[in-house]
Design a protein around this motif. Structure first.
Motif, PDB file in Angstrom:
ATOM      1  N   GLU A  59       0.817  -1.221   0.000  1.00  0.00           N
ATOM      2  CA  GLU A  59       0.000   0.000   0.000  1.00  0.00           C
ATOM      3  C   GLU A  59       0.847   1.266   0.000  1.00  0.00           C
ATOM      4  O   GLU A  59       0.608   2.210  -0.782  1.00  0.00           O
ATOM      5  N   LYS A  60       1.847   1.301   0.854  1.00  0.00           N
ATOM      6  CA  LYS A  60       2.701   2.489   0.965  1.00  0.00           C
ATOM      7  C   LYS A  60       3.516   2.692  -0.311  1.00  0.00           C
ATOM      8  O   LYS A  60       3.636   3.818  -0.830  1.00  0.00           O
ATOM      9  N   ASP A  61       4.081   1.602  -0.856  1.00  0.00           N
ATOM     10  CA  ASP A  61       4.888   1.708  -2.065  1.00  0.00           C
ATOM     11  C   ASP A  61       4.040   2.109  -3.260  1.00  0.00           C
ATOM     12  O   ASP A  61       4.469   2.899  -4.119  1.00  0.00           O
ATOM     13  N   ALA A  62       2.827   1.562  -3.343  1.00  0.00           N
ATOM     14  CA  ALA A  62       1.945   1.899  -4.462  1.00  0.00           C
ATOM     15  C   ALA A  62       1.550   3.368  -4.407  1.00  0.00           C
ATOM     16  O   ALA A  62       1.510   4.053  -5.445  1.00  0.00           O
ATOM     17  N   ALA A  63       1.248   3.879  -3.205  1.00  0.00           N
ATOM     18  CA  ALA A  63       0.861   5.285  -3.072  1.00  0.00           C
ATOM     19  C   ALA A  63       1.985   6.208  -3.530  1.00  0.00           C
ATOM     20  O   ALA A  63       1.736   7.281  -4.095  1.00  0.00           O
ATOM     21  N   LYS A  64       3.224   5.784  -3.308  1.00  0.00           N
ATOM     22  CA  LYS A  64       4.360   6.640  -3.640  1.00  0.00           C
ATOM     23  C   LYS A  64       4.773   6.530  -5.104  1.00  0.00           C
ATOM     24  O   LYS A  64       5.186   7.538  -5.721  1.00  0.00           O
ATOM     25  N   HIS A  65       4.642   5.356  -5.686  1.00  0.00           N
ATOM     26  CA  HIS A  65       5.232   5.142  -7.014  1.00  0.00           C
ATOM     27  C   HIS A  65       4.215   4.844  -8.115  1.00  0.00           C
ATOM     28  O   HIS A  65       4.535   5.029  -9.295  1.00  0.00           O
ATOM     29  N   LEU A  66       3.049   4.335  -7.764  1.00  0.00           N
ATOM     30  CA  LEU A  66       2.043   4.050  -8.795  1.00  0.00           C
ATOM     31  C   LEU A  66       1.044   5.206  -8.837  1.00  0.00           C
ATOM     32  O   LEU A  66      -0.075   5.139  -8.326  1.00  0.00           O
ATOM     33  N   ASN A  67       1.500   6.290  -9.428  1.00  0.00           N
ATOM     34  CA  ASN A  67       0.684   7.485  -9.604  1.00  0.00           C
ATOM     35  C   ASN A  67       0.683   7.850 -11.084  1.00  0.00           C
ATOM     36  O   ASN A  67       1.158   7.073 -11.925  1.00  0.00           O
ATOM     37  N   ALA A  68       0.178   9.022 -11.404  1.00  0.00           N
ATOM     38  CA  ALA A  68       0.081   9.408 -12.823  1.00  0.00           C
ATOM     39  C   ALA A  68       1.444   9.453 -13.489  1.00  0.00           C
ATOM     40  O   ALA A  68       1.621   8.971 -14.620  1.00  0.00           O
ATOM     41  N   ASP A  69       2.434  10.019 -12.799  1.00  0.00           N
ATOM     42  CA  ASP A  69       3.785  10.066 -13.367  1.00  0.00           C
ATOM     43  C   ASP A  69       4.355   8.659 -13.542  1.00  0.00           C
ATOM     44  O   ASP A  69       4.974   8.347 -14.570  1.00  0.00           O
ATOM     45  N   GLY A  70       4.155   7.849 -12.536  1.00  0.00           N
ATOM     46  CA  GLY A  70       4.652   6.480 -12.612  1.00  0.00           C
ATOM     47  C   GLY A  70       3.995   5.700 -13.728  1.00  0.00           C
ATOM     48  O   GLY A  70       4.654   4.929 -14.444  1.00  0.00           O
ATOM     49  N   ALA A  71       2.693   5.902 -13.913  1.00  0.00           N
ATOM     50  CA  ALA A  71       1.972   5.187 -14.971  1.00  0.00           C
ATOM     51  C   ALA A  71       2.493   5.584 -16.344  1.00  0.00           C
ATOM     52  O   ALA A  71       2.625   4.739 -17.254  1.00  0.00           O
ATOM     53  N   ALA A  72       2.793   6.855 -16.521  1.00  0.00           N
ATOM     54  CA  ALA A  72       3.332   7.310 -17.802  1.00  0.00           C
ATOM     55  C   ALA A  72       4.677   6.649 -18.091  1.00  0.00           C
ATOM     56  O   ALA A  72       4.958   6.232 -19.226  1.00  0.00           O
ATOM     57  N   VAL A  73       5.503   6.563 -17.067  1.00  0.00           N
ATOM     58  CA  VAL A  73       6.794   5.896 -17.212  1.00  0.00           C
ATOM     59  C   VAL A  73       6.588   4.426 -17.583  1.00  0.00           C
ATOM     60  O   VAL A  73       7.234   3.899 -18.501  1.00  0.00           O
ATOM     61  N   LEU A  74       5.696   3.763 -16.886  1.00  0.00           N
ATOM     62  CA  LEU A  74       5.486   2.330 -17.111  1.00  0.00           C
ATOM     63  C   LEU A  74       4.916   2.061 -18.500  1.00  0.00           C
ATOM     64  O   LEU A  74       5.303   1.083 -19.159  1.00  0.00           O
ATOM     65  N   GLU A  75       4.023   2.917 -18.945  1.00  0.00           N
ATOM     66  CA  GLU A  75       3.409   2.715 -20.262  1.00  0.00           C
ATOM     67  C   GLU A  75       4.458   2.855 -21.364  1.00  0.00           C
ATOM     68  O   GLU A  75       4.515   2.049 -22.299  1.00  0.00           O
ATOM     69  N   ALA A  76       5.310   3.872 -21.224  1.00  0.00           N
ATOM     70  CA  ALA A  76       6.365   4.070 -22.219  1.00  0.00           C
ATOM     71  C   ALA A  76       7.388   2.938 -22.164  1.00  0.00           C
ATOM     72  O   ALA A  76       7.869   2.464 -23.204  1.00  0.00           O
ATOM     73  N   LEU A  77       7.706   2.514 -20.965  1.00  0.00           N
ATOM     74  CA  LEU A  77       8.666   1.414 -20.805  1.00  0.00           C
ATOM     75  C   LEU A  77       8.140   0.114 -21.393  1.00  0.00           C
ATOM     76  O   LEU A  77       8.889  -0.666 -21.993  1.00  0.00           O
ATOM     77  N   ALA A  78       6.852  -0.117 -21.223  1.00  0.00           N
ATOM     78  CA  ALA A  78       6.253  -1.346 -21.747  1.00  0.00           C
ATOM     79  C   ALA A  78       6.437  -1.426 -23.256  1.00  0.00           C
ATOM     80  O   ALA A  78       6.781  -2.481 -23.812  1.00  0.00           O
ATOM     81  N   ALA A  79       6.234  -0.309 -23.924  1.00  0.00           N
ATOM     82  CA  ALA A  79       6.412  -0.291 -25.376  1.00  0.00           C
ATOM     83  C   ALA A  79       7.866  -0.540 -25.750  1.00  0.00           C
ATOM     84  O   ALA A  79       8.182  -1.273 -26.708  1.00  0.00           O
ATOM     85  N   LEU A  80       8.790   0.088 -24.987  1.00  0.00           N
ATOM     86  CA  LEU A  80      10.215  -0.094 -25.263  1.00  0.00           C
ATOM     87  C   LEU A  80      10.643  -1.547 -25.041  1.00  0.00           C
ATOM     88  O   LEU A  80      11.339  -2.140 -25.876  1.00  0.00           O
ATOM     89  N   LEU A  81      10.230  -2.121 -23.921  1.00  0.00           N
ATOM     90  CA  LEU A  81      10.671  -3.477 -23.570  1.00  0.00           C
ATOM     91  C   LEU A  81      10.035  -4.528 -24.464  1.00  0.00           C
ATOM     92  O   LEU A  81      10.637  -5.562 -24.750  1.00  0.00           O
ATOM     93  N   GLU A  82       8.810  -4.261 -24.914  1.00  0.00           N
ATOM     94  CA  GLU A  82       8.144  -5.221 -25.792  1.00  0.00           C
ATOM     95  C   GLU A  82       8.893  -5.363 -27.114  1.00  0.00           C
ATOM     96  O   GLU A  82       8.903  -6.438 -27.718  1.00  0.00           O
TER      97      GLU A  82
END
Length: 472
Positions: free
Chosen positions: A377-400
């Motif tokens: 819960e604590k880690d998600a609140a800190k890192h899974l936010n709008a900025d984090g989601a943007a990073v993850l979405e872009a990374l997913a495309a790169l890694l795929e």
């Protein structure tokens, strides 16, 4: 002379830490001298012995890999032999029938205590030249007593405690068979040690007072007594008697806590024995170096924090192939199938620096083998936010699109992505960790993604992005 030692627990409880140390010392001494080690179950106490305790002893000894060089031995399977020897002693006059009732013995002790004497059997049924014995009473099943010498001393040259002398006048005539014919502990031990060629008896110092009686019985049988080494007790770190709060647990509980068997043995061997300042030993080194010259006669102190330290050191240096079976066992206890993920040895190599127990390692590694059941819960609140989601979405495309799914390629890709975006690595790696592991702590991110695999990594990145969007 071939050295033969034995570990002879009574199955009235589990294999505890003190018993395991005694077994280890016996095992090491035999192996150092090219001898044999045997496990003997002393189960003559039928009221208190249980099959559950027998099973726990064998389970604990197997886990510690303290293997007996002989087939399983149970005292209850040797009753015919004990009766045979008792018959020989009765015929030779070194044992005799005693018809004292319980009430007579109680009265005898009460009178002695009233006179401030040591309570003991007064020898009224002991046959002596010119002595008239009482008439044999009706309805009393006699016990058999050993005719202990009345004069002289038993001098014990203990390998740990040094010379100890016992006056025979202080030893009364021990019961060696009860009224129902069953043999007693001290007698069975003597016959077993004699028959099995035990050369060195290594046991706890709570048995010191049994030793002169056993030596006298052996001498009466014409046998040469073994050498004796009585190991001091183990105290808690505070100097009090060892209890569960100090670590007086069964060996199987130590397995459940996440200890490696070799690490536990390594800690136990240092409870009372030393070899210079060396702290960590392989089994081969323990066998090579163990002796009684460096076993202390003073009580040892059990320090759980030191035991954990030893376990962590062992996890850090042991061959992952040795750790893997125990790691597998702990993962399965969590309901995780180790076949559903990366090679256990690779995961151990990445996790062992930060985990002092296999329980901790399994908890922190189950994300490799099972689907995430949520995010910290604590880690998600800190890192899974709008900025984090943007990073993850872009990374997913790169890694795929990454052609090679190797740790090296992933390292270049993740670091290059962070640099290209002008982000610190933490701004990229931490959302990645939470998305893929469910928490913000894991091995290096390139190793984590490599071990997790392409398919699982991409699925978790997409799931994390969906999670963030569902929250907004």
């Amino acid at each position: 002379m071939t050295v033969v030692t034995r570990f002879a627990p009574s199955p009235t409880g589990y294999l505890h830490i003190g018993g395991a140390r005694t077994a280890l010392f016996s095992y090491l001494y035999a192996k150092r001298h090219g001898g044999k080690f045997l496990l003997r179950i002393e189960d003559t106490d039928r009221e208190r012995s249980t099959q559950e305790a027998v099973d726990a002893i064998f389970e604990g000894m197997a886990w510690l890999n303290l293997k007996s060089d002989f087939a399983e031995i149970y005292q209850t399977q040797r009753f015919d032999r004990y009766k045979e020897v008792i018959g020989q002693m009765l015929a030779a006059g070194s044992a005799y029938y005693c018809y004292c009732s319980k009430e007579e013995l109680d009265a005898m002790r009460a009178e002695q205590m009233a006179r401030k004497e040591k309570p003991r059997y007064d020898g009224r049924w002991r046959p002596e030249p010119g002595k008239t014995l009482p008439p044999i009473p009706d309805g009393v099943q006699p016990v058999v007593r050993f005719k202990n010498p009345l004069e002289g001393q038993v001098v014990l040259n203990d390998l740990i405690k040094g010379e100890i002398a016992f006056d025979n006048a202080e030893l009364d005539d021990l019961i060696i068979a009860r009224g129902d014919g069953t043999p007693t502990y001290n007698f069975c031990v003597v016959v077993d040690d004699w028959d099995m060629g035990i050369t060195h008896v290594i046991r706890g110092d709570d048995h010191v007072n049994n030793t002169p009686r056993q030596i006298n019985i052996l001498k009466a049988l014409g046998a040469t007594p073994p050498a004796y080494a009585h190991v001091s007790m183990i105290l808690g770190a505070d100097g009090a008697k060892l209890s569960k709060r100090h670590g007086a647990l069964s060996v199987t509980e130590y397995r459940a806590m996440g200890f490696m068997p070799e690490a536990l043995l390594n800690y136990l061997v240092r409870l009372g024995w030393s070899h210079g300042d060396q702290e960590l030993f392989t089994r081969e080194e323990m066998i090579e170096k163990f002796d009684f010259d460096h076993v202390s006669a003073s009580p040892a102190r059990f320090d759980m924090e030191k035991a954990w330290w030893v376990n962590h050191q062992y996890l850090k240096i042991a061959d992952p192939a040795i750790v893997a079976p125990e790691f597998d066992w702990h993962l399965r206890r969590l309901g995780v199938d180790p076949a559903n993920g990366p090679d256990l040895k690779r995961v151990i190599e990445q996790q062992r620096e930060r985990c002092r127990s296999l329980v901790e390692m399994a908890e922190k590694s189950k994300f490799f083998y099972a689907e995430l059941d949520g995010y910290n819960e604590k880690d998600a609140a800190k890192h899974l936010n709008a900025d984090g989601a943007a990073v993850l979405e872009a990374l997913a495309a790169l890694l795929e699109a990454l052609p090679d799914w190797t740790a090296e390629a992933l390292h270049v890709a993740v670091n290059g992505f962070a640099e290209g975006r002008g982000l610190g690595l933490g701004k990229v790696a931490q959302p990645l960790r939470v998305a893929c592991c469910g928490m913000a702590v894991s091995p290096p991110i390139d190793q984590t993604l490599f071990l997790l695999g392409r398919e699982r990594t991409l699925a978790r990145l997409k799931a994390a992005v969906s999670y963030v969007r569902s929250k907004s």
